[in-house]
Each structure stands twice: as structure tokens, then as C-alpha cells.
Enzyme design. Structure first.
Site, PDB file in Angstrom:
ATOM      1  N   HIS A   1      -1.326  -4.370   5.540  1.00 28.03           N
ATOM      2  CA  HIS A   1      -0.768  -3.009   5.471  1.00 28.03           C
ATOM      3  C   HIS A   1       0.664  -3.101   4.946  1.00 28.03           C
ATOM      4  O   HIS A   1       1.396  -4.037   5.257  1.00 28.03           O
ATOM      5  CB  HIS A   1      -0.795  -2.342   6.842  1.00 28.03           C
TER       6      HIS A   1
ATOM      7  N   GLU B   1       3.284  -1.728   5.790  1.00 28.83           N
ATOM      8  CA  GLU B   1       4.325  -1.852   6.825  1.00 28.83           C
ATOM      9  C   GLU B   1       4.435  -3.299   7.314  1.00 28.83           C
ATOM     10  O   GLU B   1       5.523  -3.753   7.681  1.00 28.83           O
ATOM     11  CB  GLU B   1       4.031  -0.868   7.972  1.00 28.83           C
TER      12      GLU B   1
ATOM     13  N   GLU C   1      -3.247   1.929  -0.912  1.00 30.26           N
ATOM     14  CA  GLU C   1      -2.246   2.783  -0.288  1.00 30.26           C
ATOM     15  C   GLU C   1      -0.926   2.630  -1.036  1.00 30.26           C
ATOM     16  O   GLU C   1      -0.143   1.710  -0.746  1.00 30.26           O
ATOM     17  CB  GLU C   1      -2.043   2.383   1.178  1.00 30.26           C
TER      18      GLU C   1
ATOM     19  N   GLY D   1       3.294   8.325   4.571  1.00 30.40           N
ATOM     20  CA  GLY D   1       4.177   9.020   5.501  1.00 30.40           C
ATOM     21  C   GLY D   1       5.234   9.873   4.819  1.00 30.40           C
ATOM     22  O   GLY D   1       6.177  10.336   5.458  1.00 30.40           O
TER      23      GLY D   1
ATOM     24  N   SER E   1      -0.671   9.905   2.935  1.00 27.40           N
ATOM     25  CA  SER E   1      -0.528  11.358   3.132  1.00 27.40           C
ATOM     26  C   SER E   1      -1.831  12.126   2.895  1.00 27.40           C
ATOM     27  O   SER E   1      -1.816  13.234   2.364  1.00 27.40           O
ATOM     28  CB  SER E   1       0.604  11.909   2.259  1.00 27.40           C
TER      29      SER E   1
HETATM   30  P1  13P Z   1       0.017   8.537   6.280  1.00 24.32           P
HETATM   31  O1  13P Z   1      -1.369   9.165   6.208  1.00 24.32           O
HETATM   32  O2  13P Z   1       0.771   8.952   7.495  1.00 24.32           O
HETATM   33  O3  13P Z   1       0.752   8.719   4.992  1.00 24.32           O
HETATM   34  O4  13P Z   1      -0.232   6.941   6.444  1.00 24.32           O
HETATM   35  C1  13P Z   1      -1.076   6.296   5.597  1.00 24.32           C
HETATM   36  C2  13P Z   1      -1.280   4.905   6.089  1.00 24.32           C
HETATM   37  O5  13P Z   1      -0.374   4.087   6.053  1.00 24.32           O
HETATM   38  C3  13P Z   1      -2.604   4.552   6.627  1.00 24.32           C
HETATM   39  O6  13P Z   1      -2.713   3.176   6.839  1.00 24.32           O
END
Ligand code: 13P
Length: 259
Positions: free
Chosen positions: A107, A109, A175, A181, A220
Site C-alpha cells: 500500500h 502508505e 491506487e 484520501g 477516493s
Molecule cells: P480513499 O478511498 O480514502 O481515497 O483511500 C483509498 C485507499 O488507500 C484504499 O487502500
């Protein structure tokens, strides 16, 4: 042949570091109440596979509350190590021990905030495959990389690191980092172009695996933009962050797959 007969759509909520025993129970109760009302596939099978990726401490709670329902579940990360003196880490075999079917790896993050390299992500992918857990490999470019025209170069590099040590993946989550986000979503056409390229990249090695490969979009995704994304031929579902914390919103996204 329709897409759904080749690839069962996959819609998952990534809860990230949100939740408590009380809020999880309420969210899962809401999801379970709505799941039977979701569309069925042509053969009477459930049209889409619906899953949640919960924080480690709550996986046992989720497994118990999801038991007997259509809801699948998974972890958000895993250790690259099989066992040993690795304080704070969670081994793939531990996830497997109580029936975990899926886990996210790579991911954005984890890559950006925790410094995970492509090679480390590939090791984690391999650790999951070794115990029979399906890794959901997350890929995506930053805004600067997109603006430099490097989107495909970046996602191919992330994918190639896994292809170099493992077989073809079964589940990818594209992603774009700039869409996570932020409220900014890739247009359906932008996302489709990357999904198509990823599938072609896998097809160059294994055409049959590429046909079966489920590529979901994340960034999003909301009830209001899901249907347009799902209308694209290579978008096989979604990985949903913020909107997955609200049962009604998440169920509305699931309904939008409309296969
Ligand atoms: P959001 O839907 O909050 O943008 O997050 C996406 C995400 O990182 C799913 O793993």
C-alpha cells in the site's frame, strides 16, 4: 463472454488504522444486513466478492462476525519473515492460522510512510503466497511521477519486482497516490488505461493469468463515482478507504458494480 464470468469482481474496504470493537461491530452488522440485498451473478452466484481489510488486533473479531456471511476479510500488511525474533511483526502463518484469505501488500502508505521498497514488498508477497494467502498487490504513482509522464514506468517497476520472484499475481490494486484520501479520483478513462497496460504487462508472461487477474481501482472511490469506474472493461472492482467506514456508502459502492 461477460467480464464477470471470467473475473469475479472484488470490492474491498481498507479500514486503515480506524475502528474499535464497538464501531467494527456496528459497521459489520450494517454490512451483513445489506449484503443479501446485493445483486446476484448470472449463475446465481454472488455477483461480487466483498471484503474488508481490518487492523491486526481486530482480525479475530472480524473473522467471527463475518463467519457464515458473504463477507471475506483480510489483513493490511504482513512480515516478510516466517518466524523468529521480530518484535511487533505478524507472520503470514499467523494470519493463515485463523483463516485469513487475503492481505494487502505495498500500500502506498506503507511505501511512503514506512519506507517499503519494491524488493521488500515482493518478499512480503512471497511470504503470503507460501502459506496460501492471496496477496493484493497495491501499485500507484505519485502526482509528480504522473506529471512527468512516468505512470506506467512506475507501476511496471513495482509489478516487475514481484514478477521477478513470484508467479503472476491474482489481485492488483491500482491506487494513484495523488487520489488517495484527497477527493481527487482518476477519471474512469485514466484508470482504465493503466489497468489495461498492467493486464497487457502480465499477459506478456502469462496470457491466461492476465485474463483471470483482477485489477481493482483505489483512490477516493465513493458511491457517486463508482459506477462510471466499474463500467470500464479492465476495472474489476475497488479498494475503498474512507467511504468503507460507512456501511450505507460502502454498500452503495458494492451495488454500483451491477454486473
Ligand atoms: P480513499 O478511498 O480514502 O481515497 O483511500 C483509498 C485507499 O488507500 C484504499 O487502500
Amino acid at each position: 463472454m461477460s467480464r464477470s464470468s471470467i473475473r469475479r469482481p472484488f470490492i474491498a474496504g481498507n479500514w486503515k488504522m480506524h475502528g474499535s470493537q464497538a464501531t467494527n461491530a456496528a459497521l459489520l452488522a450494517g454490512l451483513k444486513a445489506g449484503l443479501p440485498n446485493l445483486p446476484k451473478g448470472e449463475a446465481g452466484d454472488d455477483a461480487a466478492e466483498i471484503a474488508v481489510f481490518a487492523p491486526y488486533p481486530y482480525l479475530d473479531q472480524v473473522s467471527r462476525l463475518a463467519a457464515g456471511s458473504r463477507l471475506a476479510w483480510g489483513a493490511q500488511d504482513v512480515s516478510r519473515h516466517a518466524v523468529g525474533a521480530y518484535t511487533g511483526e505478524v507472520a503470514a502463518s499467523m494470519l493463515r492460522d485463523f483463516g485469513c484469505r487475503y492481505a494487502l501488500v505495498g500500500h502506498s502508505e506503507r511505501r511512503s510512510l514506512h519506507g517499503e521498497s519494491d524488493a521488500l514488498v515482493a518478499e512480503k508477497f512471497s511470504a503470503l503466497e507460501t502459506v496460501g494467502i492471496v496477496p493484493a498487490l497495491c501499485l500507484g504513482e505519485t502526482l509528480a511521477e504522473r506529471q512527468a509522464g512516468d505512470t506506467l514506468k512506475v507501476v511496471f517497476r513495482q509489478l516487475d519486482a514481484v514478477l521477478a520472484v513470484c508467479g503472476a499475481p491474482a489481485l492488483l490494486a491500482y491506487e494513484p497516490v495523488w487520489a488517495i484520501g484527497t477527493g481527487l479520483t482518476a477519471t474512469p478513462e485514466e484508470a482504465q488505461a493503466v489497468h489495461l497496460a498492467l493486464r497487457a504487462h502480465v499477459a506478456a508472461r502469462d496470457a491466461a493469468a492476465a485474463e483471470r487477474l483482477r485489477i481493482v481501482y483505489g483512490g477516493s472511490v465513493k458511491a457517486g463515482n463508482a459506477a462510471a469506474l466499474f463500467a470500464m472493461p479492465d476495472i474489476d472492482g475497488a479498494l475503498v478507504g474512507g467511504a468503507a467506514l460507512d456501511a450505507d456508502e460502502f454498500l452503495a459502492i458494492c451495488r454500483a458494480i451491477n454486473v
